[in-house]
Design an enzyme around this catalytic site. Structure first.
Site, PDB file in Angstrom:
ATOM      1  N   CYS A 307       0.872  -1.186  -0.043  1.00  0.00           N
ATOM      2  CA  CYS A 307      -0.216  -0.091   0.024  1.00  0.00           C
ATOM      3  C   CYS A 307       1.027   1.217  -0.156  1.00  0.00           C
ATOM      4  O   CYS A 307       0.241   2.124  -0.551  1.00  0.00           O
ATOM      5  CB  CYS A 307      -1.032   0.002   1.043  1.00  0.00           C
ATOM      6  SG  CYS A 307      -0.319  -0.192   2.771  1.00  0.00           S
ATOM      7  N   ARG A 337      10.203 -10.104   0.167  1.00  0.00           N
ATOM      8  CA  ARG A 337      10.549 -10.022   1.410  1.00  0.00           C
ATOM      9  C   ARG A 337      11.727 -10.905   1.617  1.00  0.00           C
ATOM     10  O   ARG A 337      11.458 -12.292   1.111  1.00  0.00           O
ATOM     11  CB  ARG A 337       9.471 -10.138   2.402  1.00  0.00           C
ATOM     12  CG  ARG A 337       8.618  -9.231   2.393  1.00  0.00           C
ATOM     13  CD  ARG A 337       7.672  -9.347   3.775  1.00  0.00           C
ATOM     14  NE  ARG A 337       6.772  -8.311   3.555  1.00  0.00           N
ATOM     15  CZ  ARG A 337       5.503  -8.035   4.350  1.00  0.00           C
ATOM     16  NH1 ARG A 337       5.669  -8.742   5.463  1.00  0.00           N
ATOM     17  NH2 ARG A 337       4.692  -7.002   4.156  1.00  0.00           N
ATOM     18  N   GLU A 339      13.223 -13.303   3.677  1.00  0.00           N
ATOM     19  CA  GLU A 339      12.760 -14.007   4.868  1.00  0.00           C
ATOM     20  C   GLU A 339      14.104 -14.780   5.279  1.00  0.00           C
ATOM     21  O   GLU A 339      15.078 -14.954   4.593  1.00  0.00           O
ATOM     22  CB  GLU A 339      11.647 -14.838   4.511  1.00  0.00           C
ATOM     23  CG  GLU A 339      10.400 -14.258   4.011  1.00  0.00           C
ATOM     24  CD  GLU A 339       9.838 -13.721   5.426  1.00  0.00           C
ATOM     25  OE1 GLU A 339      10.124 -13.619   6.426  1.00  0.00           O
ATOM     26  OE2 GLU A 339       8.602 -12.966   5.161  1.00  0.00           O
ATOM     27  N   ARG A 348       5.599 -19.143   3.704  1.00  0.00           N
ATOM     28  CA  ARG A 348       6.560 -18.147   3.980  1.00  0.00           C
ATOM     29  C   ARG A 348       7.813 -18.134   2.990  1.00  0.00           C
ATOM     30  O   ARG A 348       8.300 -18.860   2.835  1.00  0.00           O
ATOM     31  CB  ARG A 348       7.198 -18.473   5.365  1.00  0.00           C
ATOM     32  CG  ARG A 348       8.305 -17.253   5.879  1.00  0.00           C
ATOM     33  CD  ARG A 348       8.738 -17.788   7.258  1.00  0.00           C
ATOM     34  NE  ARG A 348       8.846 -16.473   8.191  1.00  0.00           N
ATOM     35  CZ  ARG A 348       7.748 -15.632   8.514  1.00  0.00           C
ATOM     36  NH1 ARG A 348       6.519 -15.815   8.043  1.00  0.00           N
ATOM     37  NH2 ARG A 348       7.824 -14.677   9.271  1.00  0.00           N
ATOM     38  N   GLU A 356      -4.079  -6.323  -2.291  1.00  0.00           N
ATOM     39  CA  GLU A 356      -4.239  -5.178  -1.046  1.00  0.00           C
ATOM     40  C   GLU A 356      -5.302  -4.141  -1.420  1.00  0.00           C
ATOM     41  O   GLU A 356      -5.267  -3.592  -2.290  1.00  0.00           O
ATOM     42  CB  GLU A 356      -2.735  -4.305  -1.353  1.00  0.00           C
ATOM     43  CG  GLU A 356      -2.829  -3.118  -0.081  1.00  0.00           C
ATOM     44  CD  GLU A 356      -2.026  -3.565   1.194  1.00  0.00           C
ATOM     45  OE1 GLU A 356      -1.862  -5.015   1.427  1.00  0.00           O
ATOM     46  OE2 GLU A 356      -1.484  -2.767   2.058  1.00  0.00           O
ATOM     47  N   ASP A 417      -5.207  -9.722  13.042  1.00  0.00           N
ATOM     48  CA  ASP A 417      -4.784 -11.063  12.275  1.00  0.00           C
ATOM     49  C   ASP A 417      -5.724 -12.012  12.164  1.00  0.00           C
ATOM     50  O   ASP A 417      -6.433 -12.294  13.122  1.00  0.00           O
ATOM     51  CB  ASP A 417      -3.465 -11.633  12.752  1.00  0.00           C
ATOM     52  CG  ASP A 417      -2.308 -10.863  12.207  1.00  0.00           C
ATOM     53  OD1 ASP A 417      -2.371  -9.898  11.214  1.00  0.00           O
ATOM     54  OD2 ASP A 417      -1.209 -11.113  12.682  1.00  0.00           O
ATOM     55  N   GLU A 435      -0.872 -16.820  10.155  1.00  0.00           N
ATOM     56  CA  GLU A 435      -1.593 -15.691   9.846  1.00  0.00           C
ATOM     57  C   GLU A 435      -1.700 -15.620   8.424  1.00  0.00           C
ATOM     58  O   GLU A 435      -1.014 -15.709   7.641  1.00  0.00           O
ATOM     59  CB  GLU A 435      -0.760 -14.392  10.143  1.00  0.00           C
ATOM     60  CG  GLU A 435      -0.252 -14.176  11.647  1.00  0.00           C
ATOM     61  CD  GLU A 435       1.068 -13.443  11.815  1.00  0.00           C
ATOM     62  OE1 GLU A 435       1.653 -12.704  10.707  1.00  0.00           O
ATOM     63  OE2 GLU A 435       1.626 -13.521  12.763  1.00  0.00           O
ATOM     64  N   ASN A 438      -5.007 -10.147   7.235  1.00  0.00           N
ATOM     65  CA  ASN A 438      -5.129  -9.047   8.077  1.00  0.00           C
ATOM     66  C   ASN A 438      -5.901  -7.867   7.922  1.00  0.00           C
ATOM     67  O   ASN A 438      -6.246  -7.804   6.656  1.00  0.00           O
ATOM     68  CB  ASN A 438      -3.624  -8.510   8.436  1.00  0.00           C
ATOM     69  CG  ASN A 438      -2.981  -7.848   7.293  1.00  0.00           C
ATOM     70  OD1 ASN A 438      -3.600  -7.202   6.447  1.00  0.00           O
ATOM     71  ND2 ASN A 438      -1.629  -7.490   7.236  1.00  0.00           N
ATOM     72  N   CYS A 463      -6.105  -0.705   5.492  1.00  0.00           N
ATOM     73  CA  CYS A 463      -5.650  -1.588   4.534  1.00  0.00           C
ATOM     74  C   CYS A 463      -5.845  -2.803   5.016  1.00  0.00           C
ATOM     75  O   CYS A 463      -5.851  -3.110   6.213  1.00  0.00           O
ATOM     76  CB  CYS A 463      -4.314  -1.253   4.090  1.00  0.00           C
ATOM     77  SG  CYS A 463      -2.985  -1.799   5.226  1.00  0.00           S
ATOM     78  N   ARG A 470      -0.984 -17.485   1.639  1.00  0.00           N
ATOM     79  CA  ARG A 470      -1.466 -17.455   2.666  1.00  0.00           C
ATOM     80  C   ARG A 470      -2.673 -18.508   2.733  1.00  0.00           C
ATOM     81  O   ARG A 470      -3.156 -19.476   3.517  1.00  0.00           O
ATOM     82  CB  ARG A 470      -1.301 -16.484   3.503  1.00  0.00           C
ATOM     83  CG  ARG A 470       0.022 -16.015   3.751  1.00  0.00           C
ATOM     84  CD  ARG A 470       0.590 -16.801   4.771  1.00  0.00           C
ATOM     85  NE  ARG A 470       2.033 -16.313   4.966  1.00  0.00           N
ATOM     86  CZ  ARG A 470       2.459 -15.686   6.044  1.00  0.00           C
ATOM     87  NH1 ARG A 470       1.459 -15.094   6.824  1.00  0.00           N
ATOM     88  NH2 ARG A 470       3.764 -15.114   6.192  1.00  0.00           N
TER      89      ARG A 470
HETATM   90  N1  SER Z   1       0.203  -3.271   3.988  1.00  0.00           N
HETATM   91  C1  SER Z   1       0.060  -4.484   4.850  1.00  0.00           C
HETATM   92  C2  SER Z   1       1.267  -5.081   5.340  1.00  0.00           C
HETATM   93  O1  SER Z   1       2.257  -5.287   4.814  1.00  0.00           O
HETATM   94  C3  SER Z   1      -1.333  -5.130   4.603  1.00  0.00           C
HETATM   95  O2  SER Z   1      -0.781  -5.673   3.410  1.00  0.00           O
HETATM   96  O3  SER Z   1       0.865  -6.012   6.247  1.00  0.00           O
HETATM   97 ZN    ZN Z   2      -1.325  -2.205   3.481  1.00  0.00          ZN
END
Ligand code: SER
Ligand code: ZN
Length: 504
Positions: A307, A337, A339, A348, A356, A417, A435, A438, A463, A470
């Site tokens: 976001c 990411r 990780e 993961r 999003e 979550d 999780e 969210n 958001c 997931r």
């Molecule tokens: N922007 C939030 C996050 O990174 C929701 O996706 O967790």
């Molecule tokens: Zn977000």
């Protein structure tokens, strides 16, 4: 907290005879009026005051001490300004600037803070007192460096107290237990059936036709049950995120260990790159050292939270009331990411796919949108996917991503979550749940960070990230991979799984 600062103020000319009397008066005024301004009555003792001074030639040397109020460096700024208007005007001399010869800050701390800090020459610890010796210039003081150092150290002290791992977790709701009829690790099963294969890059999967059909069924459900029903419009957010965005979103405070950095070439001239291409053609090896020399410093990183990249669209704007609440979503690309180890499962990963959802409005609109979303998610997880899941209030995602510790008790802003039970991980009460979803109300953080306004009142945002991997991990872990055993509604939506690719 104590501040103790010695500075030399430099005048454009020598101080004339008799100036000492004027200076004494200016200092008395400062101590009794100027430094007291805005200080609560009960905290007078904490206000800055000049406790020593002397002059020589064109210099005035002052020592200022303070507690938390009108901190010594703030007092210095006020005093410098006042002095320019009195002494400066009277003797027609200007203040050229100042040097800070000594700047000591003492803070209470349960344990020593043992790190190298920018602008700090020396740190020592004794009797629960942390002593910092700062090395700062006039410019640094103007740039508010001393206060930021204090905030930083307070943050570190808080981390010692609560531990960096402290995350709030508070159960809000849980579904009924569902009968378990699959106990294997779904990733292993997905690999065995060749629905997925490892991508060549770290933490990356190549998703085959069958699982992709499941993903796209999720997406269709999300479209129909959430985005269309609640009136969200699709947008396309950039996926290469420059530092400027992360400075405003707060990620620049803590995201470094987890981002994939992006650099551009120093030149796009093929000749500039000819030695690289030639080397490769001759050796079939990528000349990394050579490439390193030919690329710029990272200009940012790959999409991480999804976001933040939306907000430059709003930056500096005033949103018309008729456009509120703004309700949009993005599904135009991957998130990345870096990780930490042990990335085996599809839950993961370094590269993942997420829809999003972002909404913006006044606080009522934002809270209402969050509640509507929560209802729609509950409908999907209960009535379509038939999951065993629960909701927990956790540290707001943006605080977690900035490495901040959540000690606030403000209930209206925050993240919930959604967690799914993964039977292969063990008993419900002992194992870690996943999780898989969210929903966050982010308060005024983003409108504030990106300087967005409304015609009247304050602006909030929220958001919600829907990670397809997931959802799949939660679903497969509970329902397995055989469509005959899937909840009827979902199986009907999937209709038929593609055959996939057979290997000999
Ligand atoms: N922007 C939030 C996050 O990174 C929701 O996706 O967790
Ligand atoms: Zn977000």
């Amino acid at each position: 907290m104590e501040f103790d600062l010695t500075a030399h103020l430099k005048f454009s000319d020598n101080l004339p005879q008799g100036a000492d009397i004027e200076l004494q008066k200016a200092i008395d005024d400062a101590n009794s009026v100027l430094f007291i301004k805005g200080v609560p009555h009960s905290s007078m003792k904490e206000a800055g005051r000049i406790i020593e001074w002397h002059t020589h030639a064109n210099e005035l040397c002052i020592r200022i001490v303070s507690g938390r109020y009108t901190r010594a460096h703030e007092a210095l700024l006020r005093f410098r300004k006042a002095l320019g208007m009195t002494i400066g005007a009277k003797y027609r001399i200007g203040i050229r600037g100042y040097d800070i010869n000594e700047f000591i800050i003492k803070m209470e701390a349960e344990a020593p803070v043992q790190v190298k800090l920018p602008f700090v020459k020396e740190i020592s610890y004794d009797e629960k007192l942390l002593t910092l010796q700062l090395a700062v210039s006039e410019q640094d003081v103007e740039n508010k460096i001393p206060d930021r150092i204090v905030n930083l150290v307070e943050e570190k002290i808080k981390q010692q107290l609560y531990g960096t791992k402290l995350e709030n977790w508070e159960l809000v709701w849980e579904s009924a237990q569902k009968k378990v009829h699959f106990r294997r690790d779904p990733t292993e099963e997905l690999k065995r059936r060749q629905w997925i294969k490892h991508g060549i890059s770290r933490g990356q999967w190549i998703f085959g036709p069958q699982i992709t059909k499941v993903f796209s069924t999720f997406e269709r459900i999300i479209e129909k049950e959430i985005l269309e029903k609640l009136g969200y419009s699709e947008m396309i957010f950039p996926k290469m995120v420059p530092w400027e965005v992360w400075k405003r979103s707060g990620h620049a405070r803590g995201v470094y260990p987890e981002i994939y950095y992006v650099s551009s070439p120093k030149s796009r001239d093929p000749e500039y790159w000819e030695d690289v291409t030639d080397y490769y053609k001759v050796t079939n090896e990528i000349p990394l050292e050579l490439i390193r020399q030919k690329i710029d410093d990272p200009l940012g990183g790959m999409c991480y939270a999804q976001c933040p990249s939306f907000w430059p669209f709003m930056q500096g704007e005033t949103i018309a009331s008729q456009s509120l609440p703004v309700k949009v979503f993005d599904r135009s690309g991957t998130s990345h990411r870096y990780e930490s180890g042990g990335i085996h499962g599809i839950e993961r990963v370094d590269e993942f796919h997420r829809i999003e959802i972002v909404w913006v409005g006044n606080s009522d609109q934002v809270n209402k949108a969050a509640q509507e979303l929560e209802k729609r998610y509950a409908h999907i997880f209960n009535d379509i996917l038939d999951l065993e899941w629960r909701i927990a209030r956790v540290t707001p995602w943006f605080m977690a991503q900035e490495g901040l510790i959540d000690t606030s008790s403000d209930r209206s802003v925050g993240t919930v979550d959604y967690e799914a039970y993964l039977p292969y991980r063990g008993e419900r009460t002992e194992s870690e749940w996943l999780e898989f979803q969210n929903v966050s109300v982010n308060g005024d953080k983003y409108p504030h960070g990106f300087n967005v306004k409304t015609q009247k009142g304050e602006l909030w945002s929220g958001c919600s990230g829907i990670g397809l991997e997931r959802w799949a991990a939660a679903f497969f872990a509970q329902k397995g991979l055989d469509i005959e055993f899937w909840p009827q509604k979902f199986a009907k939506l999937v209709a038929k799984l593609p055959d996939g690719i057979k290997f000999l």
